[in-house]
Design a protein around this motif. Structure first.
Motif, short mmCIF file in Angstrom:
data_model
loop_
_atom_site.label_atom_id
_atom_site.label_comp_id
_atom_site.label_asym_id
_atom_site.label_seq_id
_atom_site.Cartn_x
_atom_site.Cartn_y
_atom_site.Cartn_z
N LYS A 22 48.94 38.63 39.44
CA LYS A 22 48.19 37.96 38.38
C LYS A 22 48.43 36.46 38.36
N VAL A 25 45.68 35.59 41.60
CA VAL A 25 44.31 36.08 41.61
C VAL A 25 43.66 35.68 40.28
N PRO A 26 42.46 35.14 40.30
CA PRO A 26 41.79 34.78 39.04
C PRO A 26 41.67 35.98 38.11
N ARG A 27 41.92 35.74 36.85
CA ARG A 27 41.93 36.85 35.89
C ARG A 27 40.56 37.53 35.77
N GLU A 28 39.49 36.79 35.98
CA GLU A 28 38.16 37.40 35.94
C GLU A 28 38.00 38.43 37.04
N ARG A 29 38.55 38.13 38.19
CA ARG A 29 38.47 39.06 39.32
C ARG A 29 39.29 40.32 39.05
N ILE A 30 40.46 40.14 38.43
CA ILE A 30 41.29 41.30 38.09
C ILE A 30 40.61 42.14 37.03
N ALA A 32 37.55 42.54 36.50
CA ALA A 32 36.38 43.23 37.05
C ALA A 32 36.74 44.51 37.80
N THR A 33 38.03 44.75 38.04
CA THR A 33 38.43 45.94 38.78
C THR A 33 38.28 47.22 37.97
#
Length: 127
Positions: A22, A25-30, A32-33
């Motif tokens: 975290k 990795v951008p929080r938006e990408r996380i 979206a998982t």
């Protein structure tokens, strides 16, 4: 039992190490998982970096003192801190209504309590 404690410590350290992603990795990408990762949007990027840094310090605190035989009492102290971290994580998930995703946090909480108990008590690093 010493081997079991080392395995539990290794599992905790691995989970914490993976969790430090975290920080990078951008929080938006996380988020979206999937629904289990939406909690990340409740925290600012700076807060996530601080949490990740604390988790990285916990990884070091669980392993290095015992391996290097320098202040091995820090292992159970770190395990207590990790237990507090996962208790807070479980509380946060309960507050958000994510009852199904609390289970892994509770498992890690149990592992941390087990390591703290074992390393403070019968299988402490002494002598």
């Amino acid at each position: 039992m010493n081997l079991t404690l080392w395995i539990a410590t290794g599992l905790l350290a691995a989970a914490l190490l993976v969790s430090t992603s975290k920080m990078f990795v951008p929080r938006e990408r996380i988020a979206a998982t999937g629904p289990a990762a939406e909690w990340i949007m409740d925290f600012s990027p700076r807060s996530l970096r601080v949490i990740g840094a604390l988790e990285l310090a916990a990884v070091a605190g669980l392993i290095l003192p015992a391996v290097l035989d320098v202040a091995p009492v820090l292992v159970p102290v770190t395990a207590i801190c990790v237990a507090a971290l996962f208790a807070c994580a479980a509380a946060m998930r309960a507050r958000r209504g994510e009852r199904l995703t609390i289970a892994p946090d509770l498992v890690y909480l149990g592992l941390a309590v087990f390591v703290a108990w074992g390393r403070l008590g019968p299988w402490a690093f002494t002598g």
